[in-house]
Design an enzyme around this catalytic site. Structure first.
Site, mmCIF file in Angstrom:
data_model
loop_
_atom_site.group_PDB
_atom_site.id
_atom_site.type_symbol
_atom_site.label_atom_id
_atom_site.label_comp_id
_atom_site.label_asym_id
_atom_site.label_seq_id
_atom_site.Cartn_x
_atom_site.Cartn_y
_atom_site.Cartn_z
ATOM 1 N N ARG A 1 -3.153 -0.537 5.453
ATOM 2 C CA ARG A 1 -4.002 -1.734 4.854
ATOM 3 C C ARG A 1 -3.114 -3.112 4.351
ATOM 4 N NH1 ARG A 1 -5.225 2.069 -0.196
ATOM 5 N NH2 ARG A 1 -3.323 2.922 0.615
ATOM 6 N N CYS B 1 0.917 -1.356 -0.081
ATOM 7 C CA CYS B 1 -0.010 -0.076 0.275
ATOM 8 C C CYS B 1 0.925 1.146 0.136
ATOM 9 C CB CYS B 1 -0.987 -0.010 1.094
ATOM 10 S SG CYS B 1 -0.237 0.011 2.655
ATOM 11 N N ASP C 1 -8.064 3.670 1.162
ATOM 12 C CA ASP C 1 -7.175 4.255 2.422
ATOM 13 C C ASP C 1 -7.921 4.805 3.513
ATOM 14 O OD1 ASP C 1 -5.258 5.279 3.966
ATOM 15 O OD2 ASP C 1 -4.579 6.431 2.134
HETATM 16 P P1 4NP Z 1 -1.928 2.742 3.974
HETATM 17 O O1 4NP Z 1 -2.395 4.120 4.521
HETATM 18 O O2 4NP Z 1 -1.123 3.103 2.617
HETATM 19 O O3 4NP Z 1 -2.872 1.976 4.027
HETATM 20 O O4 4NP Z 1 -0.748 2.399 5.002
HETATM 21 C C1 4NP Z 1 -1.746 5.406 4.766
HETATM 22 C C2 4NP Z 1 -1.051 5.650 5.869
HETATM 23 C C3 4NP Z 1 -0.247 7.056 5.838
HETATM 24 C C4 4NP Z 1 -0.470 7.882 4.786
HETATM 25 C C5 4NP Z 1 -1.178 7.529 3.897
HETATM 26 C C6 4NP Z 1 -1.873 6.323 3.493
HETATM 27 N N1 4NP Z 1 0.158 9.027 5.154
HETATM 28 O O5 4NP Z 1 0.066 9.920 4.050
HETATM 29 O O6 4NP Z 1 1.120 9.402 6.013
#
Ligand code: 4NP
Length: 147
Positions: A9, A3, A116
């Site tokens: 995720r 991800c 997300d």
């Molecule tokens: P992930 O979610 O891609 O599912 O781990 C996110 C975690 C952090 C961020 C964006 C999406 N961020 O912008 O810090």
């Protein structure tokens, strides 16, 4: 499992798929395309929803997806189209590209991307957990049948 941040995720996807496969035959890992959270544990909301479902993902550590991962892994599941594009950019050949699949891209799933949940509340995480659990049921059966 890939991800963006590797804290929401893909850590869930890693824990869920791992729980559905024999650990002596499969190695499941996860990574992020951003490296924003390198070295961090999963988001507490992911840890909590996993715990509610009997999985402990608290020992995972966020890391960046690298081109070398194409040499280490046979299958690369991505959560959304943006992750897909970022991973494919590092592919060296068609064989690498064929390894990469949107995790929800299987017959029976109407939605194609795992949303997300980072900026949302608990509900988003429960929704994501259910989606990933269904997807991992499907993929684990296929992976086991291809042993
Ligand atoms: P992930 O979610 O891609 O599912 O781990 C996110 C975690 C952090 C961020 C964006 C999406 N961020 O912008 O810090």
């Amino acid at each position: 499992m890939v991800c963006l941040g590797n804290i929401c995720r893909s850590p869930l996807a890693e824990g869920i798929l791992q729980s559905k496969l024999p650990n002596d035959k499969f190695f499941v890992d996860s990574a992020g395309t951003s490296g924003f959270h390198n070295g961090n544990p999963p988001d507490t909301r992911s840890i909590e929803v996993a715990k509610k479902n009997g999985l402990n993902i608290s020992n995972q550590t966020s890391r960046l997806f690298k081109g070398y991962d194409f040499e280490l892994f046979d299958h690369i599941f991505v959560m959304d189209q943006s992750n897909y594009n970022a991973v494919i950019r590092q592919a060296q050949n068609d064989k690498d590209i064929e390894k990469v699949k949107l995790i929800l891209n299987f017959s029976g799933s109407k939605i194609k991307e795992v949303p997300d949940p980072y900026y949302g509340g608990e509900k988003g995480f429960e929704h994501v957990y259910k989606m990933l659990d269904t997807a991992c049921k499907y993929h684990s059966e296929r992976l086991k049948n291809n042993l």
